[in-house]
Write a protein that holds these residues in place. Structure first.
Motif, mmCIF file in Angstrom:
data_model
loop_
_atom_site.group_PDB
_atom_site.id
_atom_site.type_symbol
_atom_site.label_atom_id
_atom_site.label_comp_id
_atom_site.label_asym_id
_atom_site.label_seq_id
_atom_site.Cartn_x
_atom_site.Cartn_y
_atom_site.Cartn_z
ATOM 1 N N LEU A 8 -33.553 -26.995 -42.428
ATOM 2 C CA LEU A 8 -33.699 -28.392 -42.824
ATOM 3 C C LEU A 8 -32.338 -28.995 -43.162
ATOM 4 O O LEU A 8 -32.024 -30.126 -42.784
ATOM 5 N N PHE A 9 -31.508 -28.238 -43.877
ATOM 6 C CA PHE A 9 -30.144 -28.673 -44.198
ATOM 7 C C PHE A 9 -29.348 -28.914 -42.921
ATOM 8 O O PHE A 9 -28.626 -29.908 -42.794
ATOM 9 N N TYR A 10 -29.506 -28.018 -41.954
ATOM 10 C CA TYR A 10 -28.814 -28.130 -40.662
ATOM 11 C C TYR A 10 -29.219 -29.408 -39.940
ATOM 12 O O TYR A 10 -28.374 -30.163 -39.455
ATOM 13 N N VAL A 11 -30.521 -29.677 -39.903
ATOM 14 C CA VAL A 11 -31.026 -30.864 -39.210
ATOM 15 C C VAL A 11 -30.626 -32.141 -39.949
ATOM 16 O O VAL A 11 -30.168 -33.115 -39.332
ATOM 17 N N PHE A 12 -30.782 -32.144 -41.274
ATOM 18 C CA PHE A 12 -30.476 -33.329 -42.077
ATOM 19 C C PHE A 12 -29.008 -33.747 -41.959
ATOM 20 O O PHE A 12 -28.690 -34.926 -42.092
ATOM 21 N N THR A 13 -28.126 -32.794 -41.757
ATOM 22 C CA THR A 13 -26.686 -33.089 -41.716
ATOM 23 C C THR A 13 -26.124 -33.063 -40.291
ATOM 24 O O THR A 13 -24.931 -32.866 -40.095
ATOM 25 N N GLU A 17 -23.696 -31.383 -34.343
ATOM 26 C CA GLU A 17 -22.325 -31.892 -34.308
ATOM 27 C C GLU A 17 -21.376 -31.037 -35.148
ATOM 28 O O GLU A 17 -20.182 -31.338 -35.230
ATOM 29 N N TRP A 18 -21.889 -30.012 -35.811
ATOM 30 C CA TRP A 18 -21.042 -29.178 -36.675
ATOM 31 C C TRP A 18 -19.915 -28.500 -35.896
ATOM 32 O O TRP A 18 -18.826 -28.312 -36.403
ATOM 33 N N LEU A 57 -20.056 -31.974 -40.762
ATOM 34 C CA LEU A 57 -21.337 -32.468 -41.256
ATOM 35 C C LEU A 57 -21.483 -33.962 -41.006
ATOM 36 O O LEU A 57 -20.564 -34.743 -41.279
ATOM 37 N N CYS A 58 -22.609 -34.335 -40.439
ATOM 38 C CA CYS A 58 -22.926 -35.751 -40.184
ATOM 39 C C CYS A 58 -21.910 -36.439 -39.289
ATOM 40 O O CYS A 58 -21.662 -37.642 -39.431
ATOM 41 N N ALA A 59 -21.319 -35.683 -38.387
ATOM 42 C CA ALA A 59 -20.328 -36.278 -37.487
ATOM 43 C C ALA A 59 -20.958 -37.357 -36.613
ATOM 44 O O ALA A 59 -20.331 -38.366 -36.302
ATOM 45 N N GLY A 60 -22.205 -37.141 -36.205
ATOM 46 C CA GLY A 60 -22.961 -38.178 -35.521
ATOM 47 C C GLY A 60 -23.804 -38.910 -36.556
ATOM 48 O O GLY A 60 -24.868 -38.434 -36.943
ATOM 49 N N SER A 61 -23.313 -40.050 -37.049
ATOM 50 C CA SER A 61 -23.889 -40.693 -38.227
ATOM 51 C C SER A 61 -25.370 -41.025 -38.062
ATOM 52 O O SER A 61 -26.123 -41.045 -39.032
ATOM 53 N N LEU A 88 -20.811 -37.361 -44.754
ATOM 54 C CA LEU A 88 -22.079 -36.970 -45.363
ATOM 55 C C LEU A 88 -22.604 -38.111 -46.225
ATOM 56 O O LEU A 88 -21.934 -38.549 -47.157
ATOM 57 N N THR A 89 -23.791 -38.603 -45.922
ATOM 58 C CA THR A 89 -24.340 -39.759 -46.628
ATOM 59 C C THR A 89 -25.433 -39.322 -47.599
ATOM 60 O O THR A 89 -25.763 -38.151 -47.710
ATOM 61 N N GLY A 90 -26.000 -40.307 -48.289
ATOM 62 C CA GLY A 90 -27.087 -40.032 -49.212
ATOM 63 C C GLY A 90 -26.625 -39.869 -50.642
ATOM 64 O O GLY A 90 -25.522 -40.288 -51.014
ATOM 65 N N THR A 91 -27.475 -39.255 -51.448
ATOM 66 C CA THR A 91 -27.209 -39.083 -52.872
ATOM 67 C C THR A 91 -27.318 -37.608 -53.259
ATOM 68 O O THR A 91 -27.715 -36.773 -52.442
ATOM 69 N N LEU A 92 -26.970 -37.304 -54.489
ATOM 70 C CA LEU A 92 -27.114 -35.952 -55.019
ATOM 71 C C LEU A 92 -28.550 -35.793 -55.525
ATOM 72 O O LEU A 92 -28.950 -36.451 -56.485
ATOM 73 N N PRO A 93 -29.355 -34.934 -54.877
ATOM 74 C CA PRO A 93 -30.776 -34.850 -55.230
ATOM 75 C C PRO A 93 -31.005 -34.332 -56.651
ATOM 76 O O PRO A 93 -30.427 -33.308 -57.033
#
Length: 346
Positions: A8-13, A17-18, A57-61, A88-93
């Motif tokens: 899930l971490f891999y897909v979310f970020t 594109e890593w 991480l998140c290279a393809g925004s 890397l976007t978003g917030t600290l969960p």
């Protein structure tokens, strides 16, 4: 499972594109969890570290969905290192507050992260290093930071917080590095900051802090660096600074300090750098400063200090790389009514 959470971490970020080395392992269902690049496991096979160094991480925004809250379910996790993930976007969960074994959380230079630091950060009782510097965090500093009694390093510099430094920060009795520079903080420095007896480095520069430098600093016996330049601090230099025998750097330029320079500061045995330039300081320089065997930088320009400058300083060959041998007393401080951008002849 842990593998599902990591996927899930891999897909979310935007894992695709890593980089190719990450992709060929993370997308191979036969790769064991502990063999994934950027993942470390303990002896029992549980994930203890997520450190995908050099991963983009998140290279393809368009593929970036931020940090998954499910990471908080990796209860054996000790290290999260995502430094430099600038896209890397978003917030600290808030759910990451369940990571009771977490020792290190590094989200520095993640400039696209945003939002407030969640109050649940106070639940990370095992945390020793918290580095969120050069990111996009906002809001007030949570008082719950004071619950991190094992923390040795707190670096929140170069963010856009509002409000003041919470007094609860004085409860972090293991703290050695406190870096809150260029955070847009306001208000006074908490008086009880003296309770940080293990603190070696205090950096609060580049804020809008007001009021005096706390005079009751005697408890900070380990302090080596006091860096509060470019604020709006007022009142005089506390003589109690002279009791902090481990001080090496006092950097207080560009404030609104007044009064005279306490002579006791000149006898600090390890002081190498003393900069109080561009304040409203008056009086003269005590000759004791010229007897220092450690001082190499003495910056006093932009004040209303007047002569005579002690001969012990004018003949000191260590200060300002020995410029006194060429310029004499002008290498220490230009006379009132004259100007040099350094504050002394060069």
């Amino acid at each position: 499972s842990e593998r599902e959470i990591l996927q899930l971490f891999y897909v979310f970020t935007g894992g695709r594109e890593w980089g190719t080395d990450f992709q060929k392992h993370w997308e191979n269902v036969n790769t064991k969890t502990c063999d994934l690049p950027g993942v470390s496991c303990g002896g029992d096979g549980e994930v203890i570290a997520i450190t995908p160094n050099n991963a983009k991480l998140c290279a393809g925004s368009s593929d970036c969905h931020g940090l998954p809250s499910e990471i908080g379910m990796l209860r054996s996790l000790q290290i999260i290192g995502l430094s430099g993930a600038s896209k890397l976007t978003g917030t600290l969960p808030p759910e990451w507050g369940k990571l009771e074994k977490l020792n290190v959380l590094k989200l520095d230079k993640c400039s696209s992260l945003k939002g407030a630091i969640p109050t649940e950060i106070g639940n990370l009782k095992s945390l020793k290093i918290l580095d969120l510097s050069s990111s996009g965090f906002t809001g007030q500093l949570p008082s719950e930071l004071g619950q991190l009694s094992d923390l040795t390093t707190l670096n929140l510099s170069l963010n856009s917080f509002r409000g003041s430094i919470p007094s609860e920060i004085s409860q972090m009795k293991s703290l050695k590095q406190l870096v809150l520079s260029r955070c847009k903080l306001k208000g006074r420095i908490p008086e009880n900051i003296q309770n940080l007896q293990q603190l070696e480095n205090l950096e609060l520069y580049g804020n809008n802090l007001t009021g005096p430098i706390p005079s009751n600093l005697m408890g900070m016996v380990s302090l080596k660096r006091l860096d509060m330049f470019s604020n709006k601090l007022t009142s005089s230099l506390p003589a109690e600074l002279g009791l902090l025998k481990n001080l090496q750097i006092i950097h207080l330029k560009e404030n609104r300090l007044s009064g005279t320079i306490p002579a006791v500061i000149g006898v600090l045995p390890s002081l190498t750098w003393f900069d109080v330039s561009n304040n409203n300081i008056t009086g003269t320089i005590d000759p004791i400063f010229g007897s220092s065997s450690s001082l190499v930088d003495l910056k006093l320009g932009g004040n209303r200090i007047h002569g005579p400058i002690p001969n012990t300083l004018c003949s000191n060959k260590k200060i300002h790389e020995g410029l006194a041998s060429k310029y004499g007393c002008d290498a220490i401080l230009c006379p009132l009514g004259t100007y040099s951008k350094e504050g002394y002849a060069t």
